[in-house]
Design a protein around this motif. Structure first.
Motif, PDB file in Angstrom:
ATOM      1  N   ILE A 203     -24.567 -11.055 -12.615  1.00 53.93           N
ATOM      2  CA  ILE A 203     -23.512 -11.736 -13.367  1.00 53.93           C
ATOM      3  C   ILE A 203     -22.246 -10.878 -13.398  1.00 53.93           C
ATOM      4  O   ILE A 203     -21.129 -11.366 -13.174  1.00 53.93           O
ATOM      5  CB  ILE A 203     -23.992 -12.052 -14.795  1.00 53.93           C
ATOM      6  CG1 ILE A 203     -25.143 -13.056 -14.741  1.00 53.93           C
ATOM      7  CG2 ILE A 203     -22.842 -12.603 -15.644  1.00 53.93           C
ATOM      8  CD1 ILE A 203     -25.772 -13.355 -16.071  1.00 53.93           C
ATOM      9  N   GLU A 204     -22.418  -9.588 -13.641  1.00 56.20           N
ATOM     10  CA  GLU A 204     -21.264  -8.682 -13.697  1.00 56.20           C
ATOM     11  C   GLU A 204     -20.528  -8.618 -12.364  1.00 56.20           C
ATOM     12  O   GLU A 204     -19.292  -8.523 -12.324  1.00 56.20           O
ATOM     13  CB  GLU A 204     -21.732  -7.276 -14.091  1.00 56.20           C
ATOM     14  CG  GLU A 204     -22.248  -7.183 -15.525  1.00 56.20           C
ATOM     15  CD  GLU A 204     -23.042  -5.907 -15.765  1.00 56.20           C
ATOM     16  OE1 GLU A 204     -23.170  -5.106 -14.810  1.00 56.20           O
ATOM     17  OE2 GLU A 204     -23.529  -5.719 -16.896  1.00 56.20           O
ATOM     18  N   SER A 205     -21.256  -8.685 -11.264  1.00 62.86           N
ATOM     19  CA  SER A 205     -20.639  -8.589  -9.942  1.00 62.86           C
ATOM     20  C   SER A 205     -20.048  -9.912  -9.467  1.00 62.86           C
ATOM     21  O   SER A 205     -19.352  -9.957  -8.451  1.00 62.86           O
ATOM     22  CB  SER A 205     -21.663  -8.094  -8.916  1.00 62.86           C
ATOM     23  OG  SER A 205     -22.663  -9.072  -8.694  1.00 62.86           O
ATOM     24  N   GLY A 206     -20.340 -10.985 -10.193  1.00 63.78           N
ATOM     25  CA  GLY A 206     -19.799 -12.290  -9.823  1.00 63.78           C
ATOM     26  C   GLY A 206     -20.651 -13.083  -8.863  1.00 63.78           C
ATOM     27  O   GLY A 206     -20.211 -14.114  -8.342  1.00 63.78           O
ATOM     28  N   VAL A 207     -21.881 -12.641  -8.622  1.00 67.89           N
ATOM     29  CA  VAL A 207     -22.779 -13.407  -7.765  1.00 67.89           C
ATOM     30  C   VAL A 207     -23.093 -14.753  -8.415  1.00 67.89           C
ATOM     31  O   VAL A 207     -23.078 -15.802  -7.759  1.00 67.89           O
ATOM     32  CB  VAL A 207     -24.074 -12.619  -7.479  1.00 67.89           C
ATOM     33  CG1 VAL A 207     -25.111 -13.512  -6.793  1.00 67.89           C
ATOM     34  CG2 VAL A 207     -23.777 -11.410  -6.608  1.00 67.89           C
ATOM     35  N   LEU A 249     -16.055 -15.914   0.583  1.00 65.50           N
ATOM     36  CA  LEU A 249     -16.934 -15.607  -0.553  1.00 65.50           C
ATOM     37  C   LEU A 249     -17.690 -14.308  -0.286  1.00 65.50           C
ATOM     38  O   LEU A 249     -18.889 -14.322  -0.036  1.00 65.50           O
ATOM     39  CB  LEU A 249     -17.941 -16.744  -0.744  1.00 65.50           C
ATOM     40  CG  LEU A 249     -17.647 -17.827  -1.764  1.00 65.50           C
ATOM     41  CD1 LEU A 249     -18.739 -18.886  -1.732  1.00 65.50           C
ATOM     42  CD2 LEU A 249     -17.535 -17.257  -3.167  1.00 65.50           C
ATOM     43  N   PRO A 250     -17.018 -13.165  -0.331  1.00 61.62           N
ATOM     44  CA  PRO A 250     -17.678 -11.906   0.053  1.00 61.62           C
ATOM     45  C   PRO A 250     -18.805 -11.489  -0.878  1.00 61.62           C
ATOM     46  O   PRO A 250     -19.622 -10.641  -0.513  1.00 61.62           O
ATOM     47  CB  PRO A 250     -16.535 -10.893   0.035  1.00 61.62           C
ATOM     48  CG  PRO A 250     -15.491 -11.492  -0.857  1.00 61.62           C
ATOM     49  CD  PRO A 250     -15.591 -12.972  -0.652  1.00 61.62           C
ATOM     50  N   ARG A 251     -18.879 -12.101  -2.068  1.00 64.04           N
ATOM     51  CA  ARG A 251     -19.955 -11.758  -3.006  1.00 64.04           C
ATOM     52  C   ARG A 251     -21.062 -12.805  -3.028  1.00 64.04           C
ATOM     53  O   ARG A 251     -21.876 -12.833  -3.960  1.00 64.04           O
ATOM     54  CB  ARG A 251     -19.382 -11.580  -4.411  1.00 64.04           C
ATOM     55  CG  ARG A 251     -18.507 -10.359  -4.573  1.00 64.04           C
ATOM     56  CD  ARG A 251     -17.861 -10.298  -5.950  1.00 64.04           C
ATOM     57  NE  ARG A 251     -16.762 -11.255  -6.057  1.00 64.04           N
ATOM     58  CZ  ARG A 251     -16.046 -11.461  -7.168  1.00 64.04           C
ATOM     59  NH1 ARG A 251     -16.345 -10.782  -8.260  1.00 64.04           N
ATOM     60  NH2 ARG A 251     -15.055 -12.320  -7.189  1.00 64.04           N
TER      61      ARG A 251
END
Length: 313
Positions: A203-207, A249-251
């Motif tokens: 969640i923190e990384s934006g996945v 969408l690199p993440r």
């Protein structure tokens, strides 16, 4: 959905610099790149999904899909009344899609409990949903998204593990999770975390649980093309399409592990099926073997670094 494949390869060779083969991009790659790189003013949810459906199944009838969407939008506008608030629009959209009436030819759109995750890839197509009225966690949010967008609402997609949902932003800038598989009603973030476990890091990384931009939303739609190519064992094309998606969408950990699975597919076809003992691989082919094995492992490690974890079986 297409399962991810992580191979445990014993490195018995000295590592060679990877070699690459120069080849023209496939039609799937070119079409996906064209869709994702067009100017912002030309980004369109409906046009994107029609293109994706056509790539996967050329027999789809876009005119039928368009006619049904137009009918749903017209009905929702009439139900919402003149000068409606966003709340009235959302209520009207829910009724137009999920309640049987003349507006949907008395065939409401429903959750497909026989294939809720869209494991049968053609069930993820919007055209299939329009025809059968049975949807899943891919096709249902996409239909809701298109109708809501046509109604002038600020909507995008967001993701949870193996799941898509609609993220609506109200005029005050507050985000709301709309769960299309449950009548398009609002769902708490805690509900997703309880039912679709995900790490705090993801969640923190934006996945997961991040409001995607319009371009990112369209890139997320395109993952179905990648999954289709994997299903067809067209591994190099799947890798190319994955790279196009990851440029936007690199993440996207989902695309990362599917790209890794495509490398695993190449390893299986080119080496594992032919050489049960890796020591039998000809020296001229060992650089290719090592490159594929390293790429497979890197894709999974990159996803794990963002907090992705293998979903429970």
């Amino acid at each position: 959905m297409f399962s991810s494949v992580r191979l445990c390869i014993v490195a018995i060779f000295t590592f060679f610099a990877p070699t690459t083969l120069s080849a023209a991009p496939s039609s799937s790659t070119l079409a996906t790149r064209s869709t994702l790189t067009r100017p912002t003013s030309q980004l369109d949810y409906y046009a994107t999904i029609i293109s994706i459906d056509g790539l996967i199944d050329p027999t789809t009838k876009p005119d039928i899909t368009k006619a049904m969407i137009d009918r749903l939008v017209d009905a929702a506008r009439q139900m919402a009344g003149p000068n409606p608030t966003d709340a009235y629009k959302l209520s009207a959209i829910r009724k137009a899609i999920y309640v049987a009436g003349a507006w949907n030819y008395n065939r409401a759109f429903e959750y497909d409990r026989a294939d809720p995750f869209g494991k049968v890839l053609t069930n993820r197509l919007l055209s299939t949903y329009i025809r059968t009225r049975k949807g899943n966690c891919v096709s249902m949010p996409i239909l809701f998204l298109i109708v809501a967008d046509r109604m002038g609402l600020n909507v995008h997609l967001a993701t949870a593990p193996l799941h898509l949902f609609v993220r609506y932003t109200d005029p005050q800038g507050v985000d709301h999770n709309l769960e299309a598989t449950s009548g398009g009603h609002e769902a708490r973030t805690e509900w997703y975390r309880e039912n679709l476990p995900m790490t705090n890091r993801a969640i923190e990384s934006g996945v997961y649980m991040r409001t995607l931009t319009k371009r990112e939303t369209i890139a997320e739609m395109a993952t179905t093309v990648m999954d289709y190519l994997l299903d067809e064992h067209r591994y190099q094309e799947a890798i190319e399409v994955a790279d196009v998606i990851l440029a936007v969408l690199p993440r996207d950990a989902y695309t990362m592990v599917k790209k890794g699975s495509a490398f695993a597919g190449q390893l299986q076809v080119e080496f594992i099926d032919k050489y049960p003992n890796p020591a039998l691989i000809p020296s001229t082919l060992r650089p290719r073997y090592q490159m594929l094995a390293a790429a497979n492992e890197k894709a999974f490690k990159d996803a794990e670094a963002l907090g992705w974890q293998e979903p429970a079986k």
